[in-house]
Design a protein around this motif. Structure first.
Motif, short mmCIF file in Angstrom:
data_model
loop_
_atom_site.label_atom_id
_atom_site.label_comp_id
_atom_site.label_asym_id
_atom_site.label_seq_id
_atom_site.Cartn_x
_atom_site.Cartn_y
_atom_site.Cartn_z
N ARG A 138 0.88 -1.12 -0.29
CA ARG A 138 0.12 -0.02 -0.02
C ARG A 138 0.90 1.33 -0.09
O ARG A 138 0.48 2.47 -0.09
N PHE A 139 2.10 1.05 0.29
CA PHE A 139 3.05 2.39 0.35
C PHE A 139 3.53 2.50 -1.15
O PHE A 139 4.07 1.74 -1.82
N PRO A 140 3.54 3.98 -1.23
CA PRO A 140 4.20 4.20 -2.70
C PRO A 140 5.84 4.13 -2.89
O PRO A 140 6.52 4.28 -1.85
N ASP A 239 4.71 4.90 9.55
CA ASP A 239 3.53 4.38 8.18
C ASP A 239 3.37 6.02 7.55
O ASP A 239 3.31 6.09 6.31
N SER A 240 3.01 6.81 8.42
CA SER A 240 2.78 8.21 7.78
C SER A 240 4.06 8.92 7.06
O SER A 240 3.91 9.33 5.96
N MET A 243 4.42 7.19 3.42
CA MET A 243 3.59 7.69 2.54
C MET A 243 4.38 9.06 1.91
O MET A 243 4.10 9.39 0.85
N ARG A 244 4.97 9.87 2.86
CA ARG A 244 5.39 11.08 2.37
C ARG A 244 6.84 10.80 1.70
O ARG A 244 7.01 11.92 0.70
N SER A 246 8.32 8.70 -0.61
CA SER A 246 8.07 7.63 -1.41
C SER A 246 9.19 7.87 -2.67
O SER A 246 9.59 6.93 -3.48
N ARG A 254 14.54 6.60 4.58
CA ARG A 254 13.19 6.79 5.31
C ARG A 254 13.30 7.11 6.77
O ARG A 254 12.64 7.94 7.14
#
Length: 488
Positions: A138-140, A239-240, A243-244, A246, A254
């Motif tokens: 689900r993560f880009p 997790d947030s 998403m930012r 990617s 990361r």
């Protein structure tokens, strides 16, 4: 005048002492006074405790002038069981790299997990338990030409914490080709309070790699540590962040970015080694920083550390030396024989170089460029994060080189290590060293406390007065004003 005489009555409070109780005659035995004294004593002890707390909480002298008392009022010492290692691997790489993990992992004393993209392996008690990472689809991921596995690797920082293992002070992260020196890591992390937010590691040896990614990021292959309190905060927001970020390349980028958003910066420990170079590490290891060796990475990309051994055998050889004296391994001492004009550089547990003439210490602290750049291509520059010096093309212009043969202990604090001459060249050497075949090094186990690690000092050494085929060197603490230089 008539006066009537009256007899004065005595004051009963003054004359009738026989009616007083024994408690009134002995005030020390009065229950009321006893309670008062106990209360006063309690208040006095409370005041002393408050004063001591204020001294060690706010005084700049608390750790320098009163270290033993400060430790006695603090937490118990950090031990191996307080560290949890989380190793990033994959199904395809685990088979060929598990031999590296087996070198440093001990099922009796080391807590660790290996995170894989998929399972399929049988349990091996000599290796850490295997964990299949959670789904991260689900993560880009938008880095051109990169690997989506970077998301899974970054998320290990969350999954390791979410396991909720008890009594973990430090979460340590690395790759399956990272070899950790666990005792040294425990000792170094003891400098820091795990209840505070710490992000501890090191960047790349390559200047260009740091430009490409960040000078302020702990490179993941070299390993890094996050304090338990910070790791728990990171797990809540990881997790947030995924998403930012990617557009980032690796998992370590990361994690670094998310920690930056939490307001935390990297604390550098030079004992972590990313090893973003190729070829021979001889020059790099012969000038190790004055700091405990914590990790080595990218072992498949470099030559074996010792001749006539494969990579795993050579690494095991270095670890055997570390098991005898972990704090001293790769620590460099330089000693001089002024009568024969000889300079000797001792890198304990690894190698010895014997030079003709007087070689100044600062020159020997620069790194011999026995390796080449990590990235290849005509446009790649040879820029590093340390001073380098060229290796003479003429082998006869190089020092005599000796490599570790064996190492042992006398059963107390004394240690010995033997080094054998590696290559015998057909060169004209000074009479004092031309027959030299072996060097024996005597020392005491190096046991550094926290204060000594904060202000490290290189140790001195002495060369035996006479030698022909065998030389004996003794390593010791330098005297107060002793210089590491050849006596004139």
């Amino acid at each position: 005048m008539n006066h009537t005489s009256r007899k004065r009555r005595p004051d009963p409070s003054l004359s009738r002492t026989d009616s007083l109780s024994s408690e009134m005659l002995s005030p020390t035995k009065s229950p009321a006074l006893t309670r008062i004294r106990i209360r006063n004593l309690f208040l006095l002890l409370l005041l002393v405790c408050v004063v001591i707390y204020l001294i060690f909480s706010f005084s700049p002298l608390r750790r320098t002038q009163f270290p033993s008392l400060a430790r006695s009022l603090g937490l118990s010492p950090t031990r191996r069981r307080h560290l949890l290692f989380s190793i990033a691997s994959s199904h395809d790489s685990w088979l060929r790299r598990s031999s590296y993990v087996r070198l440093w992992y001990s099922p009796e004393s080391t807590r660790a997990f290996v995170f894989l993209d998929r399972g399929g392996f049988e349990s091996d008690l000599s290796l850490p338990p295997l964990v299949v990472s959670e789904d991260v689809s689900r993560f880009p991921y938008n880095f051109p030409g990169g690997l989506r596995s970077a998301i899974r690797v970054a998320r290990i920082a969350k999954e390791a914490v979410d396991r909720d293992d008890k009594d973990v002070r430090w979460f340590v992260f690395g790759d399956d080709d990272t070899v950790f020196f666990v005792e040294n890591l425990v000792r170094v992390l003891s400098k820091y309070d795990h209840r505070k937010w710490w992000y501890i590691g090191s960047n790349s040896e390559s200047f260009d790699q740091n430009v490409r990614y960040s000078f302020d990021m702990a490179f993941g292959g070299g390993g890094f540590a996050i304090s338990g309190s910070l790791a728990r905060a990171l797990s809540k927001v990881m997790d947030s962040c995924l998403m930012r970020y990617s557009h980032m390349y690796g998992g370590d980028s990361r994690i670094f970015s998310c920690l930056a958003e939490l307001g935390v910066t990297l604390t550098h420990e030079p004992g972590f080694h990313q090893i973003d170079v190729r070829g021979s590490l001889f020059g790099l290891l012969c000038a190790h920083p004055l700091s405990p060796l914590l990790s080595l990475h990218h072992l498949d990309a470099v030559d074996p550390l010792f001749p006539k051994m494969n990579r795993t055998e050579a690494m095991a050889h270095l670890i055997r030396a570390s098991n005898v004296d972990s704090s001293r391994v790769l620590q460099q001492s330089v000693c001089y024989d002024s009568s024969n004009s000889v300079t000797v550089s001792v890198v304990w547990g690894y190698a010895i170089q014997v030079y003709e003439g007087n070689k100044l210490l600062p020159d020997l602290l620069s790194i011999q460029k026995t390796f080449y750049t990590w990235r290849r291509g005509s446009g790649v520059r040879s820029n590093y994060m340390f001073n380098t010096r060229e290796v003479p093309r003429d082998r006869c212009g190089r020092p005599l080189e000796f490599v570790l043969d064996n190492v042992g202990s006398d059963g107390t604090r004394g240690t010995w290590s033997n080094y054998t001459r590696y290559i015998v060249e057909n060169c004209r050497r000074a009479d004092s060293i031309k027959h030299l075949k072996q060097v024996r090094v005597l020392s005491h186990k190096l046991e550094l406390d926290v204060e000594q690690m904060k202000a490290p000092r290189r140790q001195c050494c002495d060369i035996s007065p006479s030698y022909k085929e065998s030389m004996v060197i003794s390593i010791r603490q330098c005297m107060e004003d002793e210089l590491i230089a050849m006596k004139s």
